[in-house]
Design a protein around this motif. Sequence first.
Motif, short mmCIF file in Angstrom:
data_model
loop_
_atom_site.label_atom_id
_atom_site.label_comp_id
_atom_site.label_asym_id
_atom_site.label_seq_id
_atom_site.Cartn_x
_atom_site.Cartn_y
_atom_site.Cartn_z
N ASP A 1 0.80 -1.23 0.00
CA ASP A 1 0.00 0.00 0.00
C ASP A 1 0.83 1.27 0.00
O ASP A 1 0.29 2.38 0.06
N TYR A 2 2.16 1.14 -0.04
CA TYR A 2 3.03 2.32 -0.02
C TYR A 2 2.70 3.23 -1.21
O TYR A 2 2.72 2.80 -2.36
N LYS A 3 2.34 4.47 -0.91
CA LYS A 3 1.94 5.48 -1.92
C LYS A 3 0.77 5.04 -2.81
O LYS A 3 0.55 5.62 -3.87
N ALA A 4 0.03 4.01 -2.36
CA ALA A 4 -1.07 3.49 -3.19
C ALA A 4 -2.25 4.45 -3.24
O ALA A 4 -3.17 4.29 -4.05
N ASN A 5 -2.22 5.48 -2.38
CA ASN A 5 -3.32 6.46 -2.36
C ASN A 5 -3.10 7.60 -3.35
O ASN A 5 -3.93 8.48 -3.47
N ARG A 6 -1.98 7.58 -4.06
CA ARG A 6 -1.69 8.68 -5.00
C ARG A 6 -2.68 8.66 -6.17
O ARG A 6 -2.93 7.60 -6.75
N VAL A 7 -3.18 9.82 -6.51
CA VAL A 7 -4.09 9.90 -7.66
C VAL A 7 -3.24 9.80 -8.94
O VAL A 7 -2.05 10.05 -8.93
N ASP A 8 -3.91 9.42 -10.02
CA ASP A 8 -3.19 9.31 -11.30
C ASP A 8 -2.58 10.66 -11.67
O ASP A 8 -3.15 11.71 -11.41
N CYS A 9 -1.45 10.57 -12.31
CA CYS A 9 -0.74 11.77 -12.74
C CYS A 9 -1.57 12.52 -13.79
O CYS A 9 -2.11 11.90 -14.70
N PRO A 10 -1.70 13.86 -13.68
CA PRO A 10 -2.45 14.60 -14.70
C PRO A 10 -1.88 14.34 -16.10
O PRO A 10 -0.66 14.30 -16.28
N GLU A 11 -2.77 14.18 -17.04
CA GLU A 11 -2.38 13.82 -18.42
C GLU A 11 -1.37 14.81 -19.02
O GLU A 11 -0.44 14.43 -19.70
N GLU A 12 -1.60 16.11 -18.72
CA GLU A 12 -0.73 17.14 -19.31
C GLU A 12 0.69 17.13 -18.72
O GLU A 12 1.61 17.72 -19.26
N LEU A 13 0.84 16.46 -17.57
CA LEU A 13 2.16 16.42 -16.93
C LEU A 13 3.04 15.31 -17.52
O LEU A 13 4.27 15.45 -17.57
N ILE A 14 2.42 14.24 -17.99
CA ILE A 14 3.18 13.05 -18.42
C ILE A 14 4.26 13.37 -19.47
O ILE A 14 5.43 13.00 -19.28
N PRO A 15 3.95 14.09 -20.56
CA PRO A 15 5.02 14.36 -21.54
C PRO A 15 6.11 15.30 -21.01
O PRO A 15 7.19 15.41 -21.59
#
Length: 293
Positions: A82-96
């Motif tokens: 569960d380590y950092k399992a609560n993190r929300v998905d990375c914003p799409e615009e940040l990925i590139p």
Amino acid sequence: MTIHTEQSGPVLLVDGMALLFRAFYATSYSGYIMKTSAGLPTNAVFGFVKYFWDAVQTFKPEHVICCWDLGSKTFRSEKFADYKANRVDCPEELIPQFDLVKEVVESFGVPNVGLVGYEADDCIGTLAGTYGKERDVYILTGDHDMLQLLQERVKVVIMKKGQGNYAVYTPELLMEEKQLTPEQFIDLKGLMGDTADNYPGVKGIGEKTALKLLQEFGSVEGIIENMALLPKGVRAKIEAGLEMLHLSRDLARIRCDVPVECELAATSWEVDRPKVIAKFEELEFKGLSKLIG
């Protein structure tokens, strides 16, 4: 680990993820995301450069290194699913922008350092411990977990709200603010857990109780050795959460012995201005070129 340390000027170790995420959210809260004419999002990289440049001007390092997480799977997630399992998905615009920011860092002649299976914190901890034997080291981050890395010559620079606003921690300041040593800071996290990293510590023990226990008994070991002296309710909580206490403390501890290599000779802060400006122009960063005038 092979590290040569010929000169004596300060080293700036940059927590790349901390700067990039801070820059992304600081520039996207209005809903507007800065993009190139080709549609490539660049807001986080733009903000990163401003934070980065301000820190270099403020702390005047002779050497600069930028450390990054490489992937989400580390030895910590193997120990505790569960380590950092609560993190929300990375914003799409940040990925590139993850790859893009590293290209910009490279254009400044600054090495990007990371190690699969470990976090940027572990790379920073290892490099800080090595360089800190002979020179001053500044760790630039927004993450208070780094306070455990404080030493006589290792300072942790916490970025506060607003560009150019820093809290520069030394072991003395940590003692003054929290009455804790850097080593005790790890025990504090073990007792109270960390909601951001999603490990629980001892259920029912918050920061206030954890600080009181550490000030009285010195360490987790000291607390366990003196269980008979604890208030009944606190003792019951620690006894019930003993296993998780040890695991949480292990997850909180930044590793300072990871096999990361960075020759100091390759980290000298010497800006090749035309190279940086060419990168800025490619990303259509209007106004940034005058920063490095």
